[in-house]
Motif scaffolding. Structure first.
Motif, PDB file in Angstrom:
ATOM      1  N   ASN A   1       0.170  58.399 135.934  1.00  0.00           N
ATOM      2  CA  ASN A   1       1.312  58.303 135.010  1.00  0.00           C
ATOM      3  C   ASN A   1       0.874  58.554 133.573  1.00  0.00           C
ATOM      4  OD1 ASN A   1       3.168  57.764 137.038  1.00  0.00           O
ATOM      5  ND2 ASN A   1       2.843  55.560 136.913  1.00  0.00           N
ATOM      6  N   PHE A   2      -0.315  58.055 133.201  1.00  0.00           N
ATOM      7  CA  PHE A   2      -0.849  58.336 131.862  1.00  0.00           C
ATOM      8  C   PHE A   2      -1.089  59.831 131.685  1.00  0.00           C
ATOM      9  CE2 PHE A   2      -2.315  53.833 131.241  1.00  0.00           C
ATOM     10  CZ  PHE A   2      -1.655  53.637 130.040  1.00  0.00           C
ATOM     11  N   HIS A   3      -1.608  60.491 132.731  1.00  0.00           N
ATOM     12  CA  HIS A   3      -1.822  61.937 132.657  1.00  0.00           C
ATOM     13  C   HIS A   3      -0.501  62.643 132.398  1.00  0.00           C
ATOM     14  CE1 HIS A   3      -5.995  62.890 133.539  1.00  0.00           C
ATOM     15  NE2 HIS A   3      -6.013  61.910 134.437  1.00  0.00           N
ATOM     16  N   LEU A   4       0.529  62.207 133.089  1.00  0.00           N
ATOM     17  CA  LEU A   4       1.840  62.820 132.934  1.00  0.00           C
ATOM     18  C   LEU A   4       2.382  62.610 131.523  1.00  0.00           C
ATOM     19  CD1 LEU A   4       4.053  64.321 134.466  1.00  0.00           C
ATOM     20  CD2 LEU A   4       4.941  62.120 135.189  1.00  0.00           C
ATOM     21  N   ILE A   5       2.288  61.394 131.026  1.00  0.00           N
ATOM     22  CA  ILE A   5       2.760  61.084 129.671  1.00  0.00           C
ATOM     23  C   ILE A   5       1.933  61.839 128.637  1.00  0.00           C
ATOM     24  CG2 ILE A   5       2.976  59.247 127.955  1.00  0.00           C
ATOM     25  CD1 ILE A   5       3.572  57.364 130.387  1.00  0.00           C
TER      26      ILE A   5
ATOM     27  N   ASN B   1       5.594  70.006 138.442  1.00  0.00           N
ATOM     28  CA  ASN B   1       5.020  70.936 137.465  1.00  0.00           C
ATOM     29  C   ASN B   1       3.666  70.446 136.977  1.00  0.00           C
ATOM     30  OD1 ASN B   1       7.263  72.582 137.632  1.00  0.00           O
ATOM     31  ND2 ASN B   1       8.229  71.733 135.808  1.00  0.00           N
ATOM     32  N   PHE B   2       3.566  69.153 136.730  1.00  0.00           N
ATOM     33  CA  PHE B   2       2.298  68.590 136.280  1.00  0.00           C
ATOM     34  C   PHE B   2       1.227  68.717 137.356  1.00  0.00           C
ATOM     35  CE2 PHE B   2      -0.602  64.946 135.997  1.00  0.00           C
ATOM     36  CZ  PHE B   2      -1.245  65.303 134.832  1.00  0.00           C
ATOM     37  N   GLU B   3       1.588  68.503 138.616  1.00  0.00           N
ATOM     38  CA  GLU B   3       0.627  68.623 139.714  1.00  0.00           C
ATOM     39  C   GLU B   3       0.090  70.052 139.821  1.00  0.00           C
ATOM     40  OE1 GLU B   3      -0.778  66.291 141.593  1.00  0.00           O
ATOM     41  OE2 GLU B   3       0.338  64.770 140.497  1.00  0.00           O
ATOM     42  N   VAL B   4       0.954  71.028 139.601  1.00  0.00           N
ATOM     43  CA  VAL B   4       0.519  72.429 139.636  1.00  0.00           C
ATOM     44  C   VAL B   4      -0.489  72.686 138.516  1.00  0.00           C
ATOM     45  CG1 VAL B   4       1.280  74.815 139.276  1.00  0.00           C
ATOM     46  CG2 VAL B   4       2.583  73.304 140.768  1.00  0.00           C
ATOM     47  N   ILE B   5      -0.189  72.207 137.319  1.00  0.00           N
ATOM     48  CA  ILE B   5      -1.095  72.387 136.176  1.00  0.00           C
ATOM     49  C   ILE B   5      -2.427  71.682 136.435  1.00  0.00           C
ATOM     50  CG2 ILE B   5      -1.439  71.791 133.743  1.00  0.00           C
ATOM     51  CD1 ILE B   5       1.606  72.249 133.402  1.00  0.00           C
ATOM     52  N   LYS B   6      -2.350  70.473 136.969  1.00  0.00           N
ATOM     53  CA  LYS B   6      -3.558  69.696 137.275  1.00  0.00           C
ATOM     54  C   LYS B   6      -4.421  70.424 138.299  1.00  0.00           C
ATOM     55  CE  LYS B   6      -4.653  65.112 139.093  1.00  0.00           C
ATOM     56  NZ  LYS B   6      -4.068  63.861 139.575  1.00  0.00           N
ATOM     57  N   ARG B   7      -3.799  70.956 139.336  1.00  0.00           N
ATOM     58  CA  ARG B   7      -4.540  71.675 140.386  1.00  0.00           C
ATOM     59  C   ARG B   7      -5.179  72.947 139.824  1.00  0.00           C
ATOM     60  NH1 ARG B   7      -8.034  71.771 143.831  1.00  0.00           N
ATOM     61  NH2 ARG B   7      -7.785  73.218 145.531  1.00  0.00           N
ATOM     62  N   LEU B   8      -4.466  73.656 138.970  1.00  0.00           N
ATOM     63  CA  LEU B   8      -5.019  74.863 138.367  1.00  0.00           C
ATOM     64  C   LEU B   8      -6.231  74.546 137.496  1.00  0.00           C
ATOM     65  CD1 LEU B   8      -1.777  76.809 137.424  1.00  0.00           C
ATOM     66  CD2 LEU B   8      -3.459  77.444 139.159  1.00  0.00           C
ATOM     67  N   LYS B   9      -6.192  73.411 136.778  1.00  0.00           N
ATOM     68  CA  LYS B   9      -7.348  73.002 135.976  1.00  0.00           C
ATOM     69  C   LYS B   9      -8.542  72.673 136.867  1.00  0.00           C
ATOM     70  CE  LYS B   9      -4.889  71.308 131.916  1.00  0.00           C
ATOM     71  NZ  LYS B   9      -4.548  70.151 131.077  1.00  0.00           N
ATOM     72  N   GLU B  10      -8.286  72.036 138.017  1.00  0.00           N
ATOM     73  CA  GLU B  10      -9.370  71.728 138.952  1.00  0.00           C
ATOM     74  C   GLU B  10      -9.992  73.005 139.505  1.00  0.00           C
ATOM     75  OE1 GLU B  10      -7.579  69.243 141.912  1.00  0.00           O
ATOM     76  OE2 GLU B  10      -7.470  67.506 140.575  1.00  0.00           O
TER      77      GLU B  10
END
Length: 111
Positions: A58-62, A90-99
């Motif tokens: 949740n902190f990552h999202l905020i 949308n946030f999960e997609v961005i997070k996965r792309l960063k990984e």
């Protein structure tokens, strides 16, 4: 092939660990805890905050909405209430792309 240490996931994180993860002051973590109702840390007998991995997500999202996209706190709160599912996806997609990028950089550096 070199030996890789397995990743150990913690059950609880202290406020200091969370502030280091996001490179922010602990006061900002406490402030966001008050402003956003999706963050509910556990408190031990001494009153220390213990954040779960769900709280970290949740902190990552905020953090993404406020610091990276430049939204106001009210705007981020409104977006989380209205389009929570879409925002998380949308946030999960961005997070996965960063990984994936981190993995590719590791591969490139090992060559």
């Amino acid at each position: 092939m070199p030996y890789k240490e397995p990743k150990i996931e913690k059950l609880y994180y202290t406020i200091g660990e969370v502030s280091k993860m996001f490179d922010v002051n602990t006061s900002l973590i406490r402030f966001w805890e008050k402003e956003f109702d999706i963050i509910k840390p556990h408190k031990n007998k001494k009153g220390n905050r213990l954040f779960t991995p769900q709280d970290i997500d949740n902190f990552h999202l905020i953090y993404h909405l406020v610091k990276e996209k430049g939204m106001t706190l009210k705007g981020a709160e409104k977006k989380l209430k209205e389009n929570r599912k879409d925002t998380i996806e949308n946030f999960e997609v961005i997070k996965r792309l960063k990984e994936i990028r981190e993995t590719l950089v590791e591969i490139k550096e090992s060559m």
